[in-house]
Every structure is written in structure tokens, then in C-alpha cells.
Motif scaffolding. Sequence first.
Motif, PDB file in Angstrom:
ATOM      1  N   THR A   3      -0.872  -2.632 -15.063  1.00 28.80           N
ATOM      2  CA  THR A   3      -1.266  -2.826 -16.461  1.00 28.80           C
ATOM      3  C   THR A   3      -1.782  -4.243 -16.690  1.00 28.80           C
ATOM      4  OG1 THR A   3       0.350  -1.197 -17.142  1.00 28.80           O
ATOM      5  CG2 THR A   3      -0.406  -2.692 -18.845  1.00 28.80           C
ATOM      6  N   GLN A   4      -1.106  -5.224 -16.087  1.00 29.28           N
ATOM      7  CA  GLN A   4      -1.583  -6.615 -16.182  1.00 29.28           C
ATOM      8  C   GLN A   4      -2.995  -6.739 -15.606  1.00 29.28           C
ATOM      9  OE1 GLN A   4       0.214 -10.037 -16.600  1.00 29.28           O
ATOM     10  NE2 GLN A   4       1.138  -8.768 -18.166  1.00 29.28           N
ATOM     11  N   ALA A   5      -3.194  -6.124 -14.452  1.00 25.24           N
ATOM     12  CA  ALA A   5      -4.496  -6.210 -13.792  1.00 25.24           C
ATOM     13  C   ALA A   5      -5.577  -5.504 -14.623  1.00 25.24           C
ATOM     14  CB  ALA A   5      -4.414  -5.602 -12.395  1.00 25.24           C
ATOM     15  N   ARG A   6      -5.269  -4.328 -15.129  1.00 20.61           N
ATOM     16  CA  ARG A   6      -6.244  -3.587 -15.950  1.00 20.61           C
ATOM     17  C   ARG A   6      -6.615  -4.372 -17.204  1.00 20.61           C
ATOM     18  NH1 ARG A   6      -7.465   1.649 -14.818  1.00 20.61           N
ATOM     19  NH2 ARG A   6      -6.018   2.726 -13.429  1.00 20.61           N
ATOM     20  N   ALA A   7      -5.600  -4.952 -17.865  1.00 20.35           N
ATOM     21  CA  ALA A   7      -5.850  -5.687 -19.103  1.00 20.35           C
ATOM     22  C   ALA A   7      -6.774  -6.872 -18.847  1.00 20.35           C
ATOM     23  CB  ALA A   7      -4.541  -6.162 -19.707  1.00 20.35           C
ATOM     24  N   ASN A   8      -6.813  -7.330 -17.623  1.00 24.80           N
ATOM     25  CA  ASN A   8      -7.657  -8.466 -17.268  1.00 24.80           C
ATOM     26  C   ASN A   8      -8.874  -8.044 -16.462  1.00 24.80           C
ATOM     27  OD1 ASN A   8      -6.354 -11.284 -18.033  1.00 24.80           O
ATOM     28  ND2 ASN A   8      -4.772  -9.735 -17.781  1.00 24.80           N
ATOM     29  N   LYS A   9      -9.184  -6.740 -16.553  1.00 31.17           N
ATOM     30  CA  LYS A   9     -10.431  -6.205 -15.974  1.00 31.17           C
ATOM     31  C   LYS A   9     -10.543  -6.487 -14.476  1.00 31.17           C
ATOM     32  CE  LYS A   9     -12.211  -4.779 -19.953  1.00 31.17           C
ATOM     33  NZ  LYS A   9     -10.973  -4.309 -20.538  1.00 31.17           N
ATOM     34  N   GLN A  10      -9.405  -6.418 -13.783  1.00 25.75           N
ATOM     35  CA  GLN A  10      -9.426  -6.599 -12.333  1.00 25.75           C
ATOM     36  C   GLN A  10      -9.838  -5.291 -11.665  1.00 25.75           C
ATOM     37  OE1 GLN A  10      -8.711  -9.695 -10.773  1.00 25.75           O
ATOM     38  NE2 GLN A  10      -8.986 -10.299 -12.904  1.00 25.75           N
ATOM     39  N   ARG A  11     -10.734  -5.365 -10.713  1.00 27.46           N
ATOM     40  CA  ARG A  11     -11.327  -4.156 -10.137  1.00 27.46           C
ATOM     41  C   ARG A  11     -10.380  -3.427  -9.176  1.00 27.46           C
ATOM     42  NH1 ARG A  11     -16.067  -1.615  -9.353  1.00 27.46           N
ATOM     43  NH2 ARG A  11     -16.609  -0.965  -7.244  1.00 27.46           N
ATOM     44  N   ASN A  12      -9.516  -4.175  -8.490  1.00 26.24           N
ATOM     45  CA  ASN A  12      -8.628  -3.614  -7.455  1.00 26.24           C
ATOM     46  C   ASN A  12      -7.240  -4.213  -7.574  1.00 26.24           C
ATOM     47  OD1 ASN A  12     -10.859  -2.438  -5.541  1.00 26.24           O
ATOM     48  ND2 ASN A  12     -11.492  -4.543  -5.956  1.00 26.24           N
ATOM     49  N   ILE A  13      -6.234  -3.474  -7.070  1.00 27.21           N
ATOM     50  CA  ILE A  13      -4.923  -4.062  -6.802  1.00 27.21           C
ATOM     51  C   ILE A  13      -4.578  -3.736  -5.347  1.00 27.21           C
ATOM     52  CG2 ILE A  13      -4.005  -4.262  -9.132  1.00 27.21           C
ATOM     53  CD1 ILE A  13      -2.734  -1.556  -8.908  1.00 27.21           C
ATOM     54  N   TRP A  14      -3.811  -4.632  -4.720  1.00 22.36           N
ATOM     55  CA  TRP A  14      -3.601  -4.580  -3.268  1.00 22.36           C
ATOM     56  C   TRP A  14      -2.140  -4.807  -2.897  1.00 22.36           C
ATOM     57  CZ3 TRP A  14      -7.875  -3.657  -0.270  1.00 22.36           C
ATOM     58  CH2 TRP A  14      -9.131  -3.950  -0.812  1.00 22.36           C
ATOM     59  N   LEU A  15      -1.756  -4.268  -1.756  1.00 23.85           N
ATOM     60  CA  LEU A  15      -0.484  -4.627  -1.122  1.00 23.85           C
ATOM     61  C   LEU A  15      -0.534  -4.201   0.336  1.00 23.85           C
ATOM     62  CD1 LEU A  15       1.381  -1.848  -0.711  1.00 23.85           C
ATOM     63  CD2 LEU A  15       1.714  -2.120  -3.143  1.00 23.85           C
ATOM     64  N   CYS A  16       0.436  -4.664   1.113  1.00 21.02           N
ATOM     65  CA  CYS A  16       0.585  -4.235   2.512  1.00 21.02           C
ATOM     66  C   CYS A  16       1.960  -3.616   2.691  1.00 21.02           C
ATOM     67  CB  CYS A  16       0.481  -5.422   3.470  1.00 21.02           C
ATOM     68  SG  CYS A  16      -1.171  -5.716   4.068  1.00 21.02           S
ATOM     69  N   VAL A  17       2.022  -2.547   3.469  1.00 23.61           N
ATOM     70  CA  VAL A  17       3.304  -1.919   3.787  1.00 23.61           C
ATOM     71  C   VAL A  17       3.384  -1.786   5.307  1.00 23.61           C
ATOM     72  CG1 VAL A  17       2.365   0.427   3.467  1.00 23.61           C
ATOM     73  CG2 VAL A  17       4.815   0.060   3.246  1.00 23.61           C
ATOM     74  N   THR A  18       4.583  -1.976   5.834  1.00 20.74           N
ATOM     75  CA  THR A  18       4.762  -1.881   7.281  1.00 20.74           C
ATOM     76  C   THR A  18       4.619  -0.427   7.731  1.00 20.74           C
ATOM     77  OG1 THR A  18       6.213  -3.787   7.183  1.00 20.74           O
ATOM     78  CG2 THR A  18       6.343  -2.443   9.159  1.00 20.74           C
ATOM     79  N   GLY A  19       3.929  -0.221   8.827  1.00 25.76           N
ATOM     80  CA  GLY A  19       3.665   1.133   9.306  1.00 25.76           C
ATOM     81  C   GLY A  19       4.909   1.993   9.446  1.00 25.76           C
ATOM     82  N   PHE A  20       6.015   1.407   9.929  1.00 25.96           N
ATOM     83  CA  PHE A  20       7.231   2.211  10.156  1.00 25.96           C
ATOM     84  C   PHE A  20       8.036   2.438   8.870  1.00 25.96           C
ATOM     85  CE2 PHE A  20       8.740  -2.154  11.598  1.00 25.96           C
ATOM     86  CZ  PHE A  20       9.629  -2.389  10.550  1.00 25.96           C
TER      87      PHE A  20
END
Length: 171
Positions: free
Chosen positions: A117-134
Motif C-alpha cells: 500500500t505504501q508503494a502503491r500510494a507513491n506510484k512505485q512500479r514494482n515491489i521486490w524481495l528475495c526468499v531462500t530456495g529451501f
Amino acid sequence: MTQPFEVQSYVAGATRKGCAITLAPMTPKAAKELGGACADMGPWNRYGIDATALTATFAVPSGGGAFRYQIEVEGTLVGVLIVLHPWLVGPYVQFLAVLPSWQGQHVGQAVLHWFETQARANKQRNIWLCVTGFNASARAFYEAQGWQEAATIPNLVQSGVDEVMLRKQLF
Ligand SMILES: CC(C)(COP(=O)(O)OP(=O)(O)OC[C@H]1O[C@@H](n2cnc3c(N)ncnc32)[C@H](O)[C@@H]1OP(=O)(O)O)[C@@H](O)C(=O)NCCC(=O)NCCS
């Protein structure tokens, strides 16, 4: 337009039972408590990342594009969120953990929804994260929240282990 992730407290929704979830700027005391707790949890215990290292990561004051929050439910410490912004045409979740006794109560879901919601309100095109494969459980959780695999990064943290970069395209 206000800047997202300002260093202040936020109400980030409610637990499954309707209790308020709050994000507050990380205090040194919370950093130590959360560092100890996260060192005993997967995936960090499988990587051998210890309490001292995690506490040090959590205890750095927010600023310079990194925002560190303690997650609370009605005053009880239940987890940690670290956000990097700006990152890659949108912000990045650097660290998300809910303490074991609070998992499954919709805390993670509410925190991710607040982040989006924070990102959308600021017109950010993408959100990202990394998760460990296992980390199959976390991968299933993110998939349920609509995140999609964007890339696999081999050997990022440890040889022979993949990290999976996840993205949600907002616009
Ligand atoms: C992964 C994590 C952040 C999820 O947070 P959580 O508060 O436990 O999860 P939530 O209760 O918000 O889950 C919300 C919804 O996601 C889905 N979900 C969660 N875990 C799931 C799983 N293992 N498999 C399938 N769906 C899952 C469900 O739909 C769930 O809603 P429901 O229980 O009403 O069906 C938390 O469990 C955690 O901190 N785990 C250990 C550390 C970790 O792996 N962090 C992520 C590092 S990238």
C-alpha cells in the motif's frame, strides 16, 4: 506526495483475531531481542547467521534508504521488517520475520499488504524481495500473496543454495 516508509509508527492492519498490528521504529532493546529470536529460526539458523550479526543488522538506525521496524501486536514484540527504498524501480523487503508463536495469525500478510500500500500510494512500479530456495513455507506464503518469481540467484548467501527473487508488478 509524502515519502513512503518515513520513520514513524504505523498501524498495519489486524491479526486473525482482530488485534492491531503496529510497525514502530526499531529500538536497540527490540533489536537485541529480535536478533536472538531470529538466529534460532529458519532460514537464518540453517545459514549459521548468529544473534550478534542479526542484532547488529537490526540496530542500525533507519536512514540512508533503509527503514527498520519492529512489528508489535498490542505492545508485544512479534517480528521485524526492514525495507530498502529506493531500490529497483520500487522498494525491496530486505528482511521479514514473524516470531514462531505468532506465525499463522496473519501478521506477515498484513505487513506485506502495508508495504504494498505504501508503494502503491507513491506510484512505485514494482515491489521486490528475495526468499531462500529451501524455504518452502515462506515461498508458499509469498505465492499466496500474489508474488511471482523474477529470477533465481545461485550461491548468493551460501554455495549450492539458490535465492529466489520475487516481484509484484504494481503498475
Ligand atoms: C513467512 C512468514 C513471514 C509468514 O508470515 P505469517 O504471519 O506466519 O503468515 P500469515 O498468517 O500472514 O499467512 C497468511 C496467508 O498466507 C498463506 N500461507 C502462509 N503460510 C503458508 C504456507 N506455508 N503454505 C501455503 N500458504 C501459506 C495462507 O493463505 C495464509 O492465510 P490462511 O492461514 O488464512 O490460509 C512467517 O511465517 C515467518 O516469519 N517465517 C519464518 C521466517 C521466514 O521464512 N521469513 C521470510 C524470509 S524471506
